[in-house]
Design a protein around this motif. Sequence first.
Motif, mmCIF file in Angstrom:
data_model
loop_
_atom_site.group_PDB
_atom_site.id
_atom_site.type_symbol
_atom_site.label_atom_id
_atom_site.label_comp_id
_atom_site.label_asym_id
_atom_site.label_seq_id
_atom_site.Cartn_x
_atom_site.Cartn_y
_atom_site.Cartn_z
ATOM 1 N N LEU A 28 7.910 -6.704 -9.406
ATOM 2 C CA LEU A 28 8.413 -6.692 -8.032
ATOM 3 C C LEU A 28 7.459 -5.977 -7.084
ATOM 4 C CD1 LEU A 28 12.202 -6.004 -8.650
ATOM 5 C CD2 LEU A 28 11.168 -8.125 -7.797
ATOM 6 N N LEU A 29 6.880 -4.870 -7.534
ATOM 7 C CA LEU A 29 5.930 -4.149 -6.690
ATOM 8 C C LEU A 29 4.682 -4.981 -6.429
ATOM 9 C CD1 LEU A 29 6.266 -0.535 -8.101
ATOM 10 C CD2 LEU A 29 6.985 -1.360 -5.849
ATOM 11 N N GLY A 30 4.232 -5.706 -7.442
ATOM 12 C CA GLY A 30 3.092 -6.601 -7.251
ATOM 13 C C GLY A 30 3.395 -7.678 -6.222
ATOM 14 N N LEU A 31 4.562 -8.266 -6.303
ATOM 15 C CA LEU A 31 4.977 -9.287 -5.348
ATOM 16 C C LEU A 31 5.084 -8.695 -3.944
ATOM 17 C CD1 LEU A 31 5.990 -12.164 -4.799
ATOM 18 C CD2 LEU A 31 8.280 -11.385 -5.448
ATOM 19 N N LEU A 32 5.659 -7.513 -3.852
ATOM 20 C CA LEU A 32 5.784 -6.839 -2.565
ATOM 21 C C LEU A 32 4.413 -6.599 -1.949
ATOM 22 C CD1 LEU A 32 7.751 -5.350 -0.576
ATOM 23 C CD2 LEU A 32 7.227 -3.302 -1.885
ATOM 24 N N ASN A 33 3.476 -6.106 -2.734
ATOM 25 C CA ASN A 33 2.127 -5.838 -2.221
ATOM 26 C C ASN A 33 1.412 -7.112 -1.786
ATOM 27 O OD1 ASN A 33 2.257 -3.051 -2.511
ATOM 28 N ND2 ASN A 33 1.535 -3.128 -4.616
ATOM 29 N N ARG A 34 1.530 -8.163 -2.580
ATOM 30 C CA ARG A 34 0.882 -9.428 -2.204
ATOM 31 C C ARG A 34 1.438 -9.972 -0.894
ATOM 32 N NH1 ARG A 34 1.525 -10.199 -7.667
ATOM 33 N NH2 ARG A 34 3.290 -11.606 -7.411
ATOM 34 N N ASN A 35 2.749 -9.923 -0.756
ATOM 35 C CA ASN A 35 3.366 -10.426 0.469
ATOM 36 C C ASN A 35 3.030 -9.558 1.677
ATOM 37 O OD1 ASN A 35 4.591 -12.700 -0.649
ATOM 38 N ND2 ASN A 35 6.364 -11.523 -1.321
ATOM 39 N N GLU A 36 2.960 -8.247 1.460
ATOM 40 C CA GLU A 36 2.581 -7.353 2.551
ATOM 41 C C GLU A 36 1.146 -7.628 3.007
ATOM 42 O OE1 GLU A 36 2.076 -2.606 3.487
ATOM 43 O OE2 GLU A 36 3.435 -3.218 1.881
ATOM 44 N N GLU A 37 0.241 -7.844 2.063
ATOM 45 C CA GLU A 37 -1.145 -8.154 2.417
ATOM 46 C C GLU A 37 -1.233 -9.451 3.214
ATOM 47 O OE1 GLU A 37 -3.280 -8.165 -1.278
ATOM 48 O OE2 GLU A 37 -3.176 -5.982 -1.471
ATOM 49 N N LYS A 38 -0.509 -10.468 2.788
ATOM 50 C CA LYS A 38 -0.505 -11.741 3.513
ATOM 51 C C LYS A 38 0.043 -11.563 4.915
ATOM 52 C CE LYS A 38 0.095 -14.793 -0.501
ATOM 53 N NZ LYS A 38 1.019 -15.733 -1.157
ATOM 54 N N LEU A 39 1.109 -10.802 5.030
ATOM 55 C CA LEU A 39 1.743 -10.594 6.332
ATOM 56 C C LEU A 39 0.833 -9.805 7.272
ATOM 57 C CD1 LEU A 39 4.217 -10.878 8.163
ATOM 58 C CD2 LEU A 39 5.146 -8.826 7.091
ATOM 59 N N THR A 40 0.290 -8.715 6.806
ATOM 60 C CA THR A 40 -0.547 -7.891 7.689
ATOM 61 C C THR A 40 -1.836 -8.605 8.088
ATOM 62 O OG1 THR A 40 -1.467 -6.723 5.774
ATOM 63 C CG2 THR A 40 0.379 -5.675 6.915
ATOM 64 N N ALA A 41 -2.279 -9.559 7.294
ATOM 65 C CA ALA A 41 -3.487 -10.310 7.638
ATOM 66 C C ALA A 41 -3.289 -11.165 8.886
ATOM 67 C CB ALA A 41 -3.917 -11.182 6.459
ATOM 68 N N ILE A 42 -2.055 -11.541 9.171
ATOM 69 C CA ILE A 42 -1.816 -12.430 10.314
ATOM 70 C C ILE A 42 -1.167 -11.724 11.507
ATOM 71 C CG2 ILE A 42 -1.668 -14.492 8.858
ATOM 72 C CD1 ILE A 42 1.407 -14.322 9.163
ATOM 73 N N LEU A 43 -0.878 -10.429 11.372
ATOM 74 C CA LEU A 43 -0.228 -9.700 12.458
ATOM 75 C C LEU A 43 -1.252 -9.136 13.440
ATOM 76 C CD1 LEU A 43 2.462 -7.604 10.517
ATOM 77 C CD2 LEU A 43 2.825 -9.704 11.802
ATOM 78 N N SER A 44 -0.830 -9.028 14.687
ATOM 79 C CA SER A 44 -1.661 -8.349 15.685
ATOM 80 C C SER A 44 -1.568 -6.842 15.444
ATOM 81 C CB SER A 44 -1.158 -8.676 17.094
ATOM 82 O OG SER A 44 0.111 -8.070 17.308
ATOM 83 N N ASP A 45 -2.414 -6.070 16.095
ATOM 84 C CA ASP A 45 -2.381 -4.620 15.931
ATOM 85 C C ASP A 45 -1.025 -4.041 16.332
ATOM 86 O OD1 ASP A 45 -4.938 -4.546 14.930
ATOM 87 O OD2 ASP A 45 -5.867 -4.051 16.862
ATOM 88 N N GLU A 46 -0.465 -4.538 17.416
ATOM 89 C CA GLU A 46 0.847 -4.065 17.869
ATOM 90 C C GLU A 46 1.938 -4.415 16.846
ATOM 91 O OE1 GLU A 46 3.968 -4.732 21.568
ATOM 92 O OE2 GLU A 46 1.866 -5.304 21.833
ATOM 93 N N GLN A 47 1.874 -5.597 16.286
ATOM 94 C CA GLN A 47 2.840 -6.010 15.273
ATOM 95 C C GLN A 47 2.685 -5.191 13.991
ATOM 96 O OE1 GLN A 47 1.673 -10.132 15.345
ATOM 97 N NE2 GLN A 47 3.583 -10.743 16.367
ATOM 98 N N LYS A 48 1.434 -4.878 13.628
ATOM 99 C CA LYS A 48 1.188 -4.039 12.455
ATOM 100 C C LYS A 48 1.807 -2.657 12.645
ATOM 101 C CE LYS A 48 -3.066 -6.289 10.973
ATOM 102 N NZ LYS A 48 -4.525 -6.190 10.857
ATOM 103 N N GLU A 49 1.675 -2.111 13.844
ATOM 104 C CA GLU A 49 2.258 -0.799 14.133
ATOM 105 C C GLU A 49 3.783 -0.853 14.003
ATOM 106 O OE1 GLU A 49 2.603 2.225 17.895
ATOM 107 O OE2 GLU A 49 0.770 1.034 17.701
ATOM 108 N N THR A 50 4.386 -1.908 14.513
ATOM 109 C CA THR A 50 5.838 -2.074 14.397
ATOM 110 C C THR A 50 6.242 -2.230 12.939
ATOM 111 O OG1 THR A 50 5.942 -3.110 16.571
ATOM 112 C CG2 THR A 50 7.809 -3.501 15.101
#
Length: 70
Positions: A28-50
Amino acid sequence: MDTLEDLYYGNLFPHEKCAKLDDEMKELLGLLNRNEEKLTAILSDEQKETFEKYKDCNQEILKSVNETHF
């Protein structure tokens, strides 16, 4: 029988359950990390802060739940 009696008489094997949960938790932690990496790759700086603020709040909630239930 109650839980203490089951444990005393050897009907429970807590070490086996812990090992299984550890494997499940790793997956589960591996899945969480992979999904977080994918998500943060497409977020703007403001969205990353949120998102970071969201994760911080979520961690505080989990800590609070663990402290009250364990």
